[in-house]
Design a protein around this motif. Structure first.
Motif, PDB file in Angstrom:
ATOM      1  N   TRP A 124      70.175 -23.469  20.572  1.00 30.38           N
ATOM      2  CA  TRP A 124      71.107 -24.363  21.711  1.00 30.38           C
ATOM      3  C   TRP A 124      71.606 -23.367  22.653  1.00 30.38           C
ATOM      4  O   TRP A 124      71.450 -23.608  23.835  1.00 30.38           O
ATOM      5  CB  TRP A 124      71.969 -25.092  21.095  1.00 30.38           C
ATOM      6  CG  TRP A 124      72.749 -25.993  22.158  1.00 30.38           C
ATOM      7  CD1 TRP A 124      72.151 -27.238  22.398  1.00 30.38           C
ATOM      8  CD2 TRP A 124      74.082 -25.911  22.553  1.00 30.38           C
ATOM      9  NE1 TRP A 124      73.058 -27.683  23.526  1.00 30.38           N
ATOM     10  CE2 TRP A 124      74.229 -26.825  23.439  1.00 30.38           C
ATOM     11  CE3 TRP A 124      74.874 -24.755  22.410  1.00 30.38           C
ATOM     12  CZ2 TRP A 124      75.282 -26.897  24.290  1.00 30.38           C
ATOM     13  CZ3 TRP A 124      76.196 -24.851  23.187  1.00 30.38           C
ATOM     14  CH2 TRP A 124      76.285 -25.750  24.057  1.00 30.38           C
ATOM     15  N   LEU A 125      72.365 -22.379  22.181  1.00 32.51           N
ATOM     16  CA  LEU A 125      72.858 -21.422  23.016  1.00 32.51           C
ATOM     17  C   LEU A 125      71.909 -20.620  23.830  1.00 32.51           C
ATOM     18  O   LEU A 125      72.127 -20.176  25.146  1.00 32.51           O
ATOM     19  CB  LEU A 125      73.745 -20.298  22.480  1.00 32.51           C
ATOM     20  CG  LEU A 125      74.853 -21.231  21.630  1.00 32.51           C
ATOM     21  CD1 LEU A 125      75.788 -19.923  20.649  1.00 32.51           C
ATOM     22  CD2 LEU A 125      76.028 -21.517  22.754  1.00 32.51           C
ATOM     23  N   LEU A 126      70.824 -20.257  23.348  1.00 30.01           N
ATOM     24  CA  LEU A 126      69.813 -19.392  23.937  1.00 30.01           C
ATOM     25  C   LEU A 126      69.211 -20.412  25.118  1.00 30.01           C
ATOM     26  O   LEU A 126      68.854 -19.881  26.302  1.00 30.01           O
ATOM     27  CB  LEU A 126      68.625 -19.108  23.027  1.00 30.01           C
ATOM     28  CG  LEU A 126      67.369 -18.207  23.622  1.00 30.01           C
ATOM     29  CD1 LEU A 126      68.290 -16.774  24.002  1.00 30.01           C
ATOM     30  CD2 LEU A 126      66.603 -18.017  22.593  1.00 30.01           C
ATOM     31  N   GLY A 127      68.980 -21.753  24.793  1.00 29.78           N
ATOM     32  CA  GLY A 127      68.360 -22.511  25.781  1.00 29.78           C
ATOM     33  C   GLY A 127      69.404 -22.702  26.946  1.00 29.78           C
ATOM     34  O   GLY A 127      69.162 -22.915  28.079  1.00 29.78           O
ATOM     35  N   VAL A 128      70.824 -22.913  26.794  1.00 31.59           N
ATOM     36  CA  VAL A 128      71.861 -23.172  27.688  1.00 31.59           C
ATOM     37  C   VAL A 128      71.717 -21.738  28.695  1.00 31.59           C
ATOM     38  O   VAL A 128      71.850 -21.760  29.859  1.00 31.59           O
ATOM     39  CB  VAL A 128      73.192 -23.126  27.241  1.00 31.59           C
ATOM     40  CG1 VAL A 128      74.287 -23.095  28.215  1.00 31.59           C
ATOM     41  CG2 VAL A 128      73.394 -24.579  26.578  1.00 31.59           C
ATOM     42  N   ALA A 129      71.647 -20.544  28.156  1.00 29.90           N
ATOM     43  CA  ALA A 129      71.699 -19.160  28.869  1.00 29.90           C
ATOM     44  C   ALA A 129      70.430 -19.192  29.749  1.00 29.90           C
ATOM     45  O   ALA A 129      70.625 -18.857  30.710  1.00 29.90           O
ATOM     46  CB  ALA A 129      71.915 -18.122  27.824  1.00 29.90           C
ATOM     47  N   GLY A 130      69.342 -19.767  29.102  1.00 34.63           N
ATOM     48  CA  GLY A 130      68.035 -19.599  29.911  1.00 34.63           C
ATOM     49  C   GLY A 130      68.302 -20.698  31.009  1.00 34.63           C
ATOM     50  O   GLY A 130      67.970 -20.306  32.236  1.00 34.63           O
ATOM     51  N   ALA A 131      68.715 -21.855  30.943  1.00 35.99           N
ATOM     52  CA  ALA A 131      69.046 -22.722  31.997  1.00 35.99           C
ATOM     53  C   ALA A 131      69.889 -22.117  33.051  1.00 35.99           C
ATOM     54  O   ALA A 131      69.520 -22.382  34.273  1.00 35.99           O
ATOM     55  CB  ALA A 131      69.617 -24.152  31.279  1.00 35.99           C
ATOM     56  N   LEU A 132      70.961 -21.682  32.672  1.00 35.29           N
ATOM     57  CA  LEU A 132      72.017 -21.016  33.501  1.00 35.29           C
ATOM     58  C   LEU A 132      71.314 -19.843  34.622  1.00 35.29           C
ATOM     59  O   LEU A 132      71.273 -20.014  35.698  1.00 35.29           O
ATOM     60  CB  LEU A 132      73.225 -20.480  32.784  1.00 35.29           C
ATOM     61  CG  LEU A 132      74.141 -21.240  32.423  1.00 35.29           C
ATOM     62  CD1 LEU A 132      75.152 -20.878  31.689  1.00 35.29           C
ATOM     63  CD2 LEU A 132      74.630 -22.430  33.261  1.00 35.29           C
TER      64      LEU A 132
END
Length: 380
Positions: A124-132
């Motif tokens: 989930w954190l990886l996905g948020v960082a990728g989205a940012l």
């Protein structure tokens, strides 16, 4: 399980003889023996099957058939035959080894449930960082935060024109697309620049300032034609700007510059000195003077206004009070300092000259006397 057949008396037909009665009685006994033998054989088979299944359970093999064999244990057979409540209670309390292992493994299952949760949080954190990252990348490619004004902040030795010349901002650059690494590399081509500071003032202003190197000393050649700034990292920065024109005295100008900026002066360095901006100092005379500065205590070092470094065996220092100290070479610096501090404490505001080239035989000169007086030296 085959049901037991209940032996019943056969009704004797009326008029039967004694021989016939005897024969029928023997036949019934024979049938009873056969039934008893059959029941014993069935019980043996059940016991043998139950033993085999328990052995399989002890080695970790569990299966639906094993469960069935445990269900058909001898105690259960006895319960079926006799129907006693005591056997049923013992069968209920008895627990196979396999069930205990299953319970032990079941108690460990909640610990394993945390691992999938941590994995989900990580992704989930990886996905948020990728989205940012993707969001910033998209915004950087759009003209939303285009730089319309650049504020170049001058420092003491670096002008705003110098900054603009080294790091011009191209038209169309945005606050998100400007590359700080490129700007840092370009601006540090100026020898005074130690670090670069970028400030983004949204929506359209970029502020650029620099942190200058700290000056360690001002180094003057023997003929006083030039003086160079030397940084704390022992790299040459640039020559000092000196007054020009008729009647200009470079030596006095250099001393005045060093005094006004509270900078250590190293003078009388041989004319062979050939500094280059950004290069590390390698001249032995300069390094020797810096060795005294480094090895002296902060108490004495703060009192030194300048060092004279004509060669590596004839160093001298002039204190801010005007006292001249002949130091000699760079050997026994701690012993030399001990003598200097002792003489200054013993003769406050009275000394004009101290010689500690040989710290065991120091000499000094006081204001009221012109002859040289011999000191006591360093006692061990």
């Amino acid at each position: 399980m085959p049901q037991k057949r209940k032996a019943t008396k056969r009704e004797m037909p009326k008029g039967s003889t004694a021989a016939e009665k005897k024969q029928q009685k023997a036949q019934r006994k024979q049938e009873q023996k056969q039934q008893k033998a059959q029941r014993k054989q069935e019980q043996k088979q059940i016991k043998r099957s139950s033993t085999n299944k328990r052995n399989q359970t002890s080695t970790g093999a569990t299966s639906p058939r094993a469960s069935a064999s445990r269900a058909l244990s001898p105690s259960r057979v006895r319960a079926t035959e006799g129907g006693t409540s005591q056997n049923r209670t013992s069968r209920t309390n008895a627990q196979p080894t396999g069930s205990l292992r299953n319970k032990a493994s079941a108690s460990q299952k909640p610990q394993k449930k945390h691992q999938p949760l941590l994995v989900r949080i990580f992704f989930w954190l990886l996905g948020v960082a990728g989205a940012l990252f993707i969001t910033v990348l998209i915004l950087a490619m759009t003209p939303l935060f285009t730089i319309e004004h650049v504020d170049y902040v001058a420092s003491e030795h670096v002008s705003s024109e110098d900054l603009q010349q080294l790091a011009p901002i191209q038209d169309g650059t945005t606050l998100l697309s400007v590359n700080p690494f490129v700007l840092n590399a370009e601006l540090r081509k100026n020898p005074w620049v130690e670090a670069v500071v970028l400030e983004r003032d949204f929506p359209s202003t970029l502020k650029i300032s620099v942190v200058e190197k700290k000056v360690l000393a001002l180094v003057e050649t023997a003929n006083a034609e030039v003086a160079w700034y030397l940084g704390e990292d022992k790299t040459w920065i640039e020559p000092a700007a000196l007054p020009t024109g008729e009647g200009a005295n470079n030596a006095e100008s250099i001393l005045s510059l060093a005094t006004s900026s509270h900078t250590l002066l190293i003078k009388d360095v041989p004319d062979s000195l050939n500094p280059k901006a950004g290069a590390t100092v390698s001249d032995e005379e300069v390094l020797g003077a810096l060795q005294f500065k480094q090895d002296f205590s902060s108490d004495l070092s703060s009192k030194v206004a300048l060092y004279s470094a004509p060669n590596t065996s004839s160093y001298s220092a002039t204190l801010q009070s005007g006292v001249v100290i002949a130091l000699g070479d760079t050997l026994n610096i701690p012993s030399k300092e001990a003598v200097i501090l002792a003489l200054l404490e013993k003769h406050p505001n009275q000394l004009t000259y101290i010689n500690v080239k040989d710290p065991s035989k120091p000499t000094y000169r006081k204001i009221e006397n012109t002859p040289t007086t011999t000191g006591t030296g360093v006692t061990k």
